[in-house]
Design an enzyme around this catalytic site. Structure first.
Site, PDB file in Angstrom:
ATOM      1  N   GLU A   1     -40.641  55.682 -41.529  1.00 58.49           N
ATOM      2  CA  GLU A   1     -41.808  56.241 -42.226  1.00 58.49           C
ATOM      3  C   GLU A   1     -41.838  55.822 -43.693  1.00 58.49           C
ATOM      4  O   GLU A   1     -41.763  56.660 -44.605  1.00 58.49           O
ATOM      5  CB  GLU A   1     -41.802  57.768 -42.100  1.00 58.49           C
ATOM      6  CG  GLU A   1     -41.988  58.232 -40.670  1.00 58.49           C
ATOM      7  CD  GLU A   1     -42.206  59.730 -40.523  1.00 58.49           C
ATOM      8  OE1 GLU A   1     -41.769  60.483 -41.400  1.00 58.49           O
ATOM      9  OE2 GLU A   1     -42.808  60.143 -39.525  1.00 58.49           O
TER      10      GLU A   1
ATOM     11  N   GLU B   1     -42.113  58.016 -32.437  1.00 63.16           N
ATOM     12  CA  GLU B   1     -41.982  59.472 -32.574  1.00 63.16           C
ATOM     13  C   GLU B   1     -43.285  60.121 -32.148  1.00 63.16           C
ATOM     14  O   GLU B   1     -44.365  59.677 -32.566  1.00 63.16           O
ATOM     15  CB  GLU B   1     -41.728  59.884 -34.035  1.00 63.16           C
ATOM     16  CG  GLU B   1     -40.345  59.604 -34.539  1.00 63.16           C
ATOM     17  CD  GLU B   1     -40.113  60.156 -35.943  1.00 63.16           C
ATOM     18  OE1 GLU B   1     -40.690  61.205 -36.282  1.00 63.16           O
ATOM     19  OE2 GLU B   1     -39.365  59.517 -36.678  1.00 63.16           O
TER      20      GLU B   1
END
Ligand code: BG6
Length: 478
Positions: free
Chosen positions: A183, A376
């Site tokens: 991320e 995810e």
């Protein structure tokens, strides 16, 4: 149960974790201290992960959940066997940087740390599982933060390159899928967690964040270059906290705001996938008066060493408004968003939007035309286990089913190229956002609570057998 068209042959089904959220054993076998160790549960957590409150070591009166976590360091054989039983094709995990280089700036790695991951990867292969490795998942050695200021410092390029070279060389033949930074866009929202940044009073925080981002982007290009040189079989991906922005209304002002918000995130992937800084970013820096330091060589590296695939996390869509008075917000992955009245939400306020996943997949595909990997996705929920640790988690099954259907539509109806899907926290682990244990995502229940009590016993939830069937049917039996 509904019948769907199958997913592509070889689709990589699996689950995902991050070192600091599951390994524990924070000081075992020479491991050094990392930023992720010193973020406690409780009300100061947010100020610490965003770089506003200084916490460079353990302090009295706080509980640090990552110290022990679910102790996967000592349970990995048992855990990987359970993943194998579910039929995982891949397991996404991350490297604890300080297991390999305890301080971060050593010249020689810590053999015990390398051996741990070698054993773990071999265990994966024993169960037919291909590891997918995040090199850094919110993870920075504390020594590098104290001595160099974390990713604000250009010297980080050298330390990261050394880490990558060590990993690619040692694990050649054992690992072929790599993600450079988890991320990466979180550097803007959780700078201490994302990049080891703590801000001194009066600092230009935008400048520090974008300079650190530049260093991470160049480091990512160097890693991609190295990975390909060391083993041409290696595939390297970037990793974005994704989630399409919707305009709050069809007022052009709101649509414009949504575009701006999306760009703030896509900025990173534009560089990692297309190889250069987009004009809108350069204009933004100009407007903010930010002069970033970057060399010609940096720009060449970015241009030449773009990623092979694009991975992302998806939990929810987001909403943007150009109207400053719209204040009805709801929680989301690290940062809040305007509430979408058409969507339900999890117990933590994260809104549930499976169609948003299809929209996000299509947007990313249209923008980059590179294979994608959802690394995810999942529902954080409070589970109520019976005396055997069994949980009837139909709410989790419902969430995942709807998202898998959306993926199926994106592949089979829209024609996007999706390589795989790893659900977040396939075994219960510590929450990155809140530090809680009770925010559970897993197919496997772990007996441990927010205060660190519990036997650490693992037990299967209802979703365990459900996901096993999903994988065995290649996504046709949901
Ligand atoms: C992502 C992270 O932000 O979301 C994970 O990559 C994190 O580390 C996950 O755990 C879910 O967020 P949370 O706050 O529920 O743990």
């Amino acid at each position: 149960m509904s019948q769907l068209k199958a997913f592509p042959k070889g689709f990589l089904w699996g689950g995902a974790t991050a070192a600091n959220q599951c390994e524990g054993a924070y000081d075992a076998d020479g491991r050094g201290l990392a930023n992720v160790d010193v973020v406690p549960i409780g009300e100061d957590r947010e100020a610490i992960i965003t770089g506003k409150k200084k916490m460079f070591d353990f302090e009295e009166g706080y509980f640090y959940p990552a110290k022990k976590s679910i102790d996967m360091y000592h349970h990995f054989k048992e855990d990987i066997a359970l993943f194998g039983e579910m039929g995982f094709k891949t397991y996404r995990l991350s490297i604890g940087w300080t297991r390999i280089f305890p301080k971060g700036d050593e010249l020689e790695p810590n053999e015990a740390g390398l051996q741990f991951y070698e054993d773990l990867f071999k265990e994966c292969h024993k169960h037919g599982i291909e590891p997918l490795v995040t090199i850094t998942h919110f993870d920075c050695p504390m020594h590098l933060i104290k001595e160099y200021g974390g990713w604000r410092n250009r010297k980080m390029l050298v330390f990261y390159e050394r880490l990558c070279r060590t990993l690619f060389t040692r694990f050649k033949g054992l690992v072929k899928y790599w993600l450079t930074f988890n991320e990466i866009n979180m550097i803007l929202h959780a700078p201490f967690m994302g990049a080891g940044l703590y801000f001194e009073a009066g600092e230009n925080q935008d400048l520090v964040k974008y300079q650190a981002a530049h260093h991470e982007l160049v480091a990512s290009a160097i890693a991609t270059k190295l990975a390909h040189e060391i083993d041409p079989e290696n595939k390297v991906g970037c990793m974005l906290a994704a989630g399409q922005y919707y305009p709050n209304t069809c007022h052009p002002r709101d649509v414009w705001e949504g575009l701006q918000e999306d760009r703030e995130n896509y900025f990173f992937i534009d560089v990692q996938s297309r190889g250069e800084y987009p004009n809108y970013a350069k204009k933004k820096w100009e407007k903010l008066g930010l002069e970033l330091e970057m060399t010609e060589e940096d720009l060449t590296l970015l241009k030449k060493h773009t990623v092979d695939f694009i991975s992302f996390s998806y939990y929810s869509s987001r909403v943007a408004s150009g109207e400053p008075d719209v204040k009805d917000k709801t929680q989301g992955n690290i940062f809040a968003s305007i509430k979408n009245p058409y969507l339900d939400a999890s117990e933590w306020g994260w809104q549930i939007d499976p169609l948003g996943l299809r929209i996000t997949l299509n947007t990313i595909w249209d923008r980059y035309q590179k294979p994608m990997f959802i690394v995810e996705n999942g529902l954080g929920a409070v589970d109520q286990p019976d005396e055997n640790g069994y949980v009837e988690d139909d709410y989790r099954i419902d969430y995942l089913r709807e998202h898998i259907k959306a993926m199926n539509d994106a592949i089979n109806i829209d024609g996007v190229d999706l390589m795989g899907y790893t659900t977040w926290g396939c075994i219960d682990l510590v929450s990155a956002g809140t530090g809680e244990m009770k925010k559970r995502y897993g197919f496997i229940y772990v007996d441990r609570d927010n205060q660190g009590n519990g036997t650490l016993r693992r037990s299967k939830k209802k979703s365990f057998d459900w996901y096993k069937r999903v994988i065995a049917s290649n996504g046709t039996e949901l």
